[in-house]
Design a protein around this motif. Structure first.
Motif, PDB file in Angstrom:
ATOM      1  N   SER A  85       0.841  -1.197   0.000  1.00 10.72           N
ATOM      2  CA  SER A  85       0.000   0.000   0.000  1.00 10.72           C
ATOM      3  C   SER A  85       0.878   1.249   0.000  1.00 10.72           C
ATOM      4  CB  SER A  85      -0.909   0.024   1.233  1.00 10.72           C
ATOM      5  OG  SER A  85      -1.622   1.249   1.314  1.00 10.72           O
ATOM      6  N   THR A  86       0.436   2.254  -0.788  1.00  8.03           N
ATOM      7  CA  THR A  86       1.059   3.590  -0.743  1.00  8.03           C
ATOM      8  C   THR A  86      -0.026   4.658  -0.602  1.00  8.03           C
ATOM      9  OG1 THR A  86       1.035   3.701  -3.176  1.00  8.03           O
ATOM     10  CG2 THR A  86       3.066   2.897  -2.127  1.00  8.03           C
ATOM     11  N   ALA A  87      -1.172   4.265  -0.075  1.00  9.15           N
ATOM     12  CA  ALA A  87      -2.332   5.158  -0.031  1.00  9.15           C
ATOM     13  C   ALA A  87      -2.120   6.353   0.888  1.00  9.15           C
ATOM     14  CB  ALA A  87      -3.567   4.371   0.407  1.00  9.15           C
ATOM     15  N   VAL A  88      -1.338   6.182   1.959  1.00  9.56           N
ATOM     16  CA  VAL A  88      -1.100   7.283   2.891  1.00  9.56           C
ATOM     17  C   VAL A  88       0.092   8.100   2.388  1.00  9.56           C
ATOM     18  CG1 VAL A  88      -0.504   7.888   5.258  1.00  9.56           C
ATOM     19  CG2 VAL A  88      -2.048   5.978   4.811  1.00  9.56           C
ATOM     20  N   ALA A  89      -0.080   9.399   2.283  1.00 10.02           N
ATOM     21  CA  ALA A  89       0.954  10.271   1.732  1.00 10.02           C
ATOM     22  C   ALA A  89       2.267  10.146   2.507  1.00 10.02           C
ATOM     23  CB  ALA A  89       0.470  11.718   1.747  1.00 10.02           C
ATOM     24  N   GLY A  90       3.372  10.023   1.770  1.00 13.78           N
ATOM     25  CA  GLY A  90       4.697   9.970   2.384  1.00 13.78           C
ATOM     26  C   GLY A  90       5.060   8.648   3.002  1.00 13.78           C
ATOM     27  N   LYS A  91       4.173   7.667   2.866  1.00 18.49           N
ATOM     28  CA  LYS A  91       4.373   6.404   3.558  1.00 18.49           C
ATOM     29  C   LYS A  91       4.082   5.248   2.607  1.00 18.49           C
ATOM     30  CE  LYS A  91       2.817   6.116   7.827  1.00 18.49           C
ATOM     31  NZ  LYS A  91       1.921   5.958   9.003  1.00 18.49           N
ATOM     32  N   ALA A  92       4.751   4.122   2.864  1.00 19.59           N
ATOM     33  CA  ALA A  92       4.409   2.872   2.192  1.00 19.59           C
ATOM     34  C   ALA A  92       4.275   1.802   3.263  1.00 19.59           C
ATOM     35  CB  ALA A  92       5.477   2.479   1.175  1.00 19.59           C
ATOM     36  N   VAL A  93       3.456   0.823   2.988  1.00 23.31           N
ATOM     37  CA  VAL A  93       3.243  -0.291   3.908  1.00 23.31           C
ATOM     38  C   VAL A  93       3.721  -1.573   3.242  1.00 23.31           C
ATOM     39  CG1 VAL A  93       1.539  -1.644   5.177  1.00 23.31           C
ATOM     40  CG2 VAL A  93       1.295   0.838   5.032  1.00 23.31           C
ATOM     41  N   VAL A  94       4.529  -2.342   3.984  1.00 21.61           N
ATOM     42  CA  VAL A  94       5.015  -3.618   3.479  1.00 21.61           C
ATOM     43  C   VAL A  94       4.357  -4.763   4.253  1.00 21.61           C
ATOM     44  CG1 VAL A  94       7.227  -2.692   2.695  1.00 21.61           C
ATOM     45  CG2 VAL A  94       7.021  -3.593   5.038  1.00 21.61           C
ATOM     46  N   GLU A 146       0.979  -7.693  10.905  1.00 20.46           N
ATOM     47  CA  GLU A 146       1.252  -8.035   9.500  1.00 20.46           C
ATOM     48  C   GLU A 146       1.636  -6.830   8.645  1.00 20.46           C
ATOM     49  OE1 GLU A 146       1.424 -11.062   8.946  1.00 20.46           O
ATOM     50  OE2 GLU A 146       0.083 -12.092  10.338  1.00 20.46           O
ATOM     51  N   HIS A 147       1.731  -5.664   9.234  1.00 20.58           N
ATOM     52  CA  HIS A 147       2.022  -4.437   8.484  1.00 20.58           C
ATOM     53  C   HIS A 147       3.295  -3.775   9.002  1.00 20.58           C
ATOM     54  CE1 HIS A 147      -2.347  -5.000   8.171  1.00 20.58           C
ATOM     55  NE2 HIS A 147      -2.320  -4.294   7.057  1.00 20.58           N
ATOM     56  N   GLY A 148       4.128  -3.337   8.073  1.00 22.34           N
ATOM     57  CA  GLY A 148       5.270  -2.508   8.403  1.00 22.34           C
ATOM     58  C   GLY A 148       5.116  -1.161   7.724  1.00 22.34           C
ATOM     59  N   GLU A 149       5.013  -0.101   8.519  1.00 17.91           N
ATOM     60  CA  GLU A 149       4.789   1.237   7.970  1.00 17.91           C
ATOM     61  C   GLU A 149       6.122   1.970   7.864  1.00 17.91           C
ATOM     62  OE1 GLU A 149       1.584   3.295  10.016  1.00 17.91           O
ATOM     63  OE2 GLU A 149       0.810   1.349  10.700  1.00 17.91           O
ATOM     64  N   PRO A 163      17.507   3.946  19.852  1.00 14.65           N
ATOM     65  CA  PRO A 163      16.117   3.484  19.967  1.00 14.65           C
ATOM     66  C   PRO A 163      15.143   4.161  19.004  1.00 14.65           C
ATOM     67  CG  PRO A 163      17.068   3.876  22.135  1.00 14.65           C
ATOM     68  CD  PRO A 163      18.043   4.414  21.144  1.00 14.65           C
ATOM     69  N   ASP A 164      15.450   5.384  18.581  1.00 18.83           N
ATOM     70  CA  ASP A 164      14.522   6.118  17.727  1.00 18.83           C
ATOM     71  C   ASP A 164      14.810   5.923  16.235  1.00 18.83           C
ATOM     72  OD1 ASP A 164      12.281   7.819  17.442  1.00 18.83           O
ATOM     73  OD2 ASP A 164      13.599   9.522  17.014  1.00 18.83           O
ATOM     74  N   SER A 165      15.597   4.919  15.892  1.00 20.25           N
ATOM     75  CA  SER A 165      15.984   4.722  14.489  1.00 20.25           C
ATOM     76  C   SER A 165      14.992   3.885  13.696  1.00 20.25           C
ATOM     77  CB  SER A 165      17.362   4.053  14.421  1.00 20.25           C
ATOM     78  OG  SER A 165      17.342   2.786  15.062  1.00 20.25           O
ATOM     79  N   GLY A 166      13.928   3.428  14.341  1.00 19.93           N
ATOM     80  CA  GLY A 166      12.939   2.617  13.644  1.00 19.93           C
ATOM     81  C   GLY A 166      13.160   1.134  13.882  1.00 19.93           C
ATOM     82  N   ILE A 209      11.357   2.795   9.310  1.00 19.36           N
ATOM     83  CA  ILE A 209      10.219   1.931   9.624  1.00 19.36           C
ATOM     84  C   ILE A 209       9.638   2.445  10.934  1.00 19.36           C
ATOM     85  CG2 ILE A 209       9.442  -0.432  10.010  1.00 19.36           C
ATOM     86  CD1 ILE A 209      11.979  -1.351   8.538  1.00 19.36           C
ATOM     87  N   VAL A 210       8.535   3.169  10.840  1.00 23.63           N
ATOM     88  CA  VAL A 210       8.048   3.942  11.980  1.00 23.63           C
ATOM     89  C   VAL A 210       7.069   3.182  12.879  1.00 23.63           C
ATOM     90  CG1 VAL A 210       8.422   6.197  10.940  1.00 23.63           C
ATOM     91  CG2 VAL A 210       6.274   4.976  10.496  1.00 23.63           C
TER      92      VAL A 210
END
Length: 371
Positions: A268-277, A314-317, A293-296, A308-309
């Motif tokens: 998915s790339t539906a959310v602006a600026g983001k992709a989901v794997v 089942e989703h990686g944003e 710790p804040d590196s994702g 990777i925020v």
């Protein structure tokens, strides 16, 4: 490495999947063996990282003296290929001790302990079976997780083991320098402090005519500095076989020494600026990086500025806002996990990328063995 992994990505493999580069694994194993040989150290790698008969056989072929495991189930499986195993975890219940005693009928097995209760349980079971288990006494040298808190306490427990005379055999000292996570150049003083603690224990044992034949310690962050602990006889790193973003960000390896990646597909790339794997906590594990710790939740090889925020099952944003380009639907990416040990335990198998670029599905033989 990454060129080889990119070719693996193009074979239409179902994702998410874990791919292991055999060439990099062997380089990592060989580098440690060469170091150990130079410094007269035995290698007893911790198999909790790879949980694999295939990789265990490679470690033994290259010169490892034996294996370390966390749980008895791992020892039972890996005893198919190894006859010298250390259970680097206290055994305090009868069921676990029964299984250890059964293993002692056909292999040399040792257990790290830090209590009389564990010694008593092991001795009681092994005497009944007519077997003998080696004992390493766990000394806390600074990590404060398990282990006797002083040389005096170690010697007292060692004396107790020796006095048992049947079923258990005192073989030496076990320690874990897990608190030594500073850069390699800053480690020598800390490791020499550990050496002083161990030497005091060894000397006190000698005063009581107790022989300390093994001093077993080590971890991946400090493995190439182990010679600063002059009393140490064997090292037990685990993560080094693959490496991960913890070891990269800690400065203990370079990113091109990471031998395992999770291949994921953009769904998915539906959310602006983001992709989901299609790789979430069930493929990558949920560990944050313990150095940054804040590196994702891992590192995306093709998009190094991505982060990777958030992970759900089942989703990686992935936030691509700092990247000059972004992936499209169906594109595959390779992710180096933060912590490879729990990541690998999530997979039934991994894909072994051989010298020719072909992949072979390989079982994670000890997956899920928590007992």
């Amino acid at each position: 490495m990454f060129d080889r992994l990119m070719s693996a990505k193009l074979t239409q493999l179902a994702t998410p999947c874990l791919v292991v580069d055999s060439q990099l694994v062997l380089r990592n194993l060989e580098a440690l063996q060469q170091y150990a040989q130079q410094h007269d150290l035995h290698v007893r790698p911790h198999a909790k990282t790879h949980k694999s008969l295939r990789i265990a056989r490679e470690q033994l072929r290259l010169g490892s003296q034996g294996l370390s495991v966390a749980k008895v189930g791992e020892a039972e499986v890996l005893s198919q290929s190894c006859d010298d195993i250390l259970v680097a975890y206290p055994a305090v219940d009868s069921q676990r001790c029964e299984r250890i005693s059964n293993l002692a009928k056909r292999i040399n097995i040792r257990v790290a302990v830090d209590s009389r209760e564990s010694v008593d349980m092991l001795a009681g079971v092994t005497k009944a079976h007519g077997t003998t288990v080696g004992i390493l006494i766990d000394q806390d040298v600074g990590f404060h997780r398990t282990g006797m808190s002083s040389p005096e306490a170690v010697v007292e427990l060692a004396t107790y083991v020796v006095e048992q005379r049947e079923g258990v055999r005192f073989d030496g000292i076990f320690f874990y320098p897990g608190h030594v996570t500073v850069p390699a150049g800053e480690q020598p003083d800390l490791l020499r402090q550990i050496d002083a603690q161990l030497q005091e224990t060894i000397e006190r044992c000698r005063e009581k005519d107790i022989d300390v034949s093994i001093v077993s310690g080590g971890s991946t962050p400090s493995m190439f500095q182990s010679h600063h602990i002059t009393s140490q006889s064997e090292i037990r790193p685990g993560t080094y076989v693959f490496n991960d973003m913890n070891t990269v960000r800690g400065g203990f390896c370079s990113i091109d020494q990471c031998a395992a990646v999770v291949i994921a597909t953009v769904v998915s790339t539906a959310v602006a600026g983001k992709a989901v794997v299609d790789a979430g906590t069930k493929a990558l594990a949920s560990d944050r990086n313990w150095i940054v710790p804040d590196s994702g939740f891992g590192h995306v090889i093709e998009y190094p500025e991505a982060k990777i925020v958030r992970l759900s099952e089942e989703h990686g944003e992935i936030d691509f806002s700092k990247c000059s380009s972004r992936p499209g639907i169906g594109e595959r990416v390779a992710i180096i996990p933060n912590h490879i040990c729990p990541c690998l335990n999530l997979h039934d198998s991994f894909l072994w990328l051989d010298d020719t670029g072909q992949v072979e599905r390989t079982p994670v033989d000890c997956r899920g063995m928590l007992q």
